[in-house]
Write an enzyme that holds these catalytic residues in place. Sequence first.
Site, short mmCIF file in Angstrom:
data_model
loop_
_atom_site.label_atom_id
_atom_site.label_comp_id
_atom_site.label_asym_id
_atom_site.label_seq_id
_atom_site.Cartn_x
_atom_site.Cartn_y
_atom_site.Cartn_z
N ARG A 16 45.51 15.05 62.99
CA ARG A 16 46.31 14.04 63.68
C ARG A 16 47.06 13.08 62.75
O ARG A 16 48.06 12.49 63.15
CB ARG A 16 45.43 13.23 64.66
CG ARG A 16 44.37 12.37 64.02
CD ARG A 16 43.59 11.58 65.09
NE ARG A 16 42.61 10.69 64.50
CZ ARG A 16 41.34 11.02 64.24
NH1 ARG A 16 40.93 12.24 64.54
NH2 ARG A 16 40.52 10.14 63.70
N TYR B 142 35.48 21.54 49.96
CA TYR B 142 35.41 22.65 48.99
C TYR B 142 33.94 23.07 48.91
O TYR B 142 33.16 22.80 49.81
CB TYR B 142 36.01 22.18 47.66
CG TYR B 142 36.14 23.22 46.58
CD1 TYR B 142 36.61 24.50 46.86
CD2 TYR B 142 35.81 22.91 45.26
CE1 TYR B 142 36.73 25.45 45.86
CE2 TYR B 142 35.94 23.86 44.25
CZ TYR B 142 36.40 25.12 44.55
OH TYR B 142 36.52 26.06 43.57
N ARG C 127 35.52 38.51 49.17
CA ARG C 127 34.38 38.02 48.39
C ARG C 127 34.42 36.50 48.38
O ARG C 127 34.79 35.89 47.39
CB ARG C 127 34.41 38.56 46.96
CG ARG C 127 33.14 38.29 46.17
CD ARG C 127 33.39 38.34 44.68
NE ARG C 127 34.29 37.29 44.22
CZ ARG C 127 33.90 36.05 43.92
NH1 ARG C 127 32.64 35.70 44.06
NH2 ARG C 127 34.78 35.16 43.50
N LYS D 5 41.01 24.78 48.94
CA LYS D 5 41.58 24.70 47.59
C LYS D 5 42.87 23.87 47.59
O LYS D 5 43.10 23.06 46.68
CB LYS D 5 41.89 26.11 47.07
CG LYS D 5 40.67 26.90 46.62
CD LYS D 5 40.37 26.63 45.16
CE LYS D 5 39.21 27.51 44.71
NZ LYS D 5 38.95 27.41 43.28
N GLU E 132 42.54 34.02 45.15
CA GLU E 132 41.23 33.40 45.34
C GLU E 132 40.28 34.34 46.07
O GLU E 132 40.60 34.87 47.13
CB GLU E 132 41.39 32.10 46.15
CG GLU E 132 40.14 31.31 46.32
CD GLU E 132 39.66 30.67 45.04
OE1 GLU E 132 38.45 30.42 44.91
OE2 GLU E 132 40.50 30.42 44.15
N ASP E 133 39.11 34.55 45.49
CA ASP E 133 38.02 35.27 46.13
C ASP E 133 38.39 36.68 46.59
O ASP E 133 38.09 37.09 47.73
CB ASP E 133 37.45 34.44 47.29
CG ASP E 133 36.59 33.29 46.78
OD1 ASP E 133 36.38 33.21 45.56
OD2 ASP E 133 36.13 32.47 47.59
N ASP F 179 41.97 32.31 40.04
CA ASP F 179 41.06 31.22 39.68
C ASP F 179 39.65 31.72 39.39
O ASP F 179 38.97 31.19 38.53
CB ASP F 179 41.02 30.18 40.80
CG ASP F 179 40.21 28.96 40.42
OD1 ASP F 179 40.45 28.41 39.33
OD2 ASP F 179 39.33 28.55 41.20
N ASP F 180 39.20 32.76 40.09
CA ASP F 180 37.84 33.28 39.86
C ASP F 180 37.72 33.86 38.46
O ASP F 180 36.70 33.68 37.79
CB ASP F 180 37.51 34.35 40.90
CG ASP F 180 37.66 33.84 42.31
OD1 ASP F 180 36.95 32.89 42.67
OD2 ASP F 180 38.50 34.38 43.06
N ALA G 198 28.05 40.64 36.09
CA ALA G 198 29.19 41.34 35.49
C ALA G 198 30.27 41.60 36.53
O ALA G 198 30.95 42.63 36.50
CB ALA G 198 28.72 42.65 34.86
N ASN H 19 28.09 30.00 43.28
CA ASN H 19 28.29 29.21 44.48
C ASN H 19 28.02 30.06 45.72
O ASN H 19 28.13 31.28 45.66
CB ASN H 19 29.73 28.68 44.52
CG ASN H 19 29.99 27.62 43.48
OD1 ASN H 19 29.20 26.72 43.32
ND2 ASN H 19 31.10 27.73 42.78
#
Length: 622
Positions: free
Chosen positions: A127, A148, A201, A219, A290-291, A313-314, A350, A469
Amino acid sequence: MSNFNSPIRLSSSLIKHLKYRVRMGSNPLLPHSRSFTTTEGHRPIIVHKRSLDILHDPWFNKGTSFSFTERDRLDLRGLLPPNVMSTEQQIERFMVDLKRLEEQARDGPSDPNALAKWRILNRLHDRNETMYYKVLIANIEEYAPIVYTPTVGLVCQNYSGLFRRPRGMYFSAEDRGEMMSMVYNWPADQVDMIVVTDGSRILGLGDLGVQGIGIAIGKLDLYVAAAGINPQRVLPVMIDVGTNNEKLLKDPLYLGLQRHRLDGDEYLAVIDEFMEAVFTRWPHVIVQFEDFQSKWAFKLLQRYRNTYRMFNDDVQGTAGVAIAGLLGAVRAQGRPMIDFPKQKIVVAGAGSAGIGVLNATRKTMARMLGNNEHAFQSAGRQFWVVDAKGLITEEREDLDPEARPFARNVKEIDRQGLREGASLVEVVQQVKPDVLLGLSAVGGLFSKEVLEALRGSTSTRPAIFAMSNPTTNAECTPEEAFSIVGDNVVFASGSPFKDVDLGNGHIGHCNQGNNMYLFPGIGLGTLLSGSRIVSDGMLQAAAECLAAYMTDEEVLKGVIYPSISSIRDITKEVAAAVIKEAIEEDLVEGYREMDSRELQKLSQEEIKEYVQNSMWSPESPR
């Protein structure tokens, strides 16, 4: 693969769209007129809306803080309570309500308090966007974990049920051939930053399908709050190619495509079409991936990074934050950072994040050793990588090509009393590492036995990085680390934990190695430099800037990352470092009124001033 010089292919639907705009009186080849203009919130905005249209638009709505003059001019008299409130009074009222409603907003005892906070903040975002960012910036340390990690993971898991108002864009496998037209459905003629995910992921929670849009939204909230990217020029994107999550496939309330994920060339065709579409409409946009699951994260990064302004970013952001922390751990031992290549590092995990950290850390070590082939090989011998099957060696069959450079020589590890597939406990016992680095997404992996083994470290101050995380996936807690390994340990985690009281007035500092320290500055620095790509040098400059941000006194106390409350200043410093490196690599093309020649003339202090003046701040439209 598409690139900037490829001929643009117009779909039939796009041609129809452009013909429609011609009929409506706008030139489709030039930016069409908008109903408002704005520059980083520092200049007046021209508003062509009136009455309820303004009150229903979160960008323009000021609620009860509209003055009587504004109410008359904008046909708002009678549509609001008569008392005019200041922005400060509005925020105070909201904060009182937030504290009161935190418990009431819960959907029963199973609904965590953090999710209730997210829900209340999201209503404010819906709003009154300016007030939302004022609250977020002023309380960033408290609310960053809400918008986040870790709360955003819970939001994504429940997104189909939480969805109320669309935010961002959705491109799906069903939209193939239409994406070039679809991008023109977004109302902003200028987009500076896109965060895109395919939901495969999300954090350490696995495949959440279309519900992963929550991570892109979160993000970008931090891009606005930390980097001052104008919220009218950000775009969260979900690319829905299906899901392999059987629970979602059977859920009648799931909002995404209920089919198994595309793979191979079909998958690449969707991502290629998306990239070509967004860079055709917004040639200077920056796209943060991302992910994405590991199997695609590296492939897509290599596919696009030399053609488009993009980064992952990962892979790259996590690596930069980890490097900054690792350099800080060296300083915490009372040693110079040049001793970094001597550190023995055991890495658990890994996947895309783990391999990204390994690659970047090896490059950093090699550069300190002379940046030649011998230095590169020498740096590689400082890592022992353990995945779900144990220690990775050259004997491993079907080894991921990205992990192969870090496979240990069999004869070498035999002399250390190790073997292919050795357990994490065995590796820690035999290697006696300086650093135990967790990027496994396996909660509790650093068990009592593993931590007890770390007590045998040859380091005077061993470091533990439990970086996975959200909080439930952290490899260990700070309490476990300090109580088992000892008070002298340096501890960092990916999600926030509270400091540990060690008694006798001593504090065990819990450092959050949050990607938030870097990705806003990387994005802002790339944007303001006009760099054609996001280079390895720019990423390295960002990491080294963060590593140097802490004072020697702070680092010797075990504090290796700064407070989130300083995030805008940190971002300014990181962005300036990124711009400086882009200038040195001759990548800059300038941004708006600042062309490349003027940019190259700036001193370091002038670059920081340029960054500061370019950051948006949440001021209501006037």
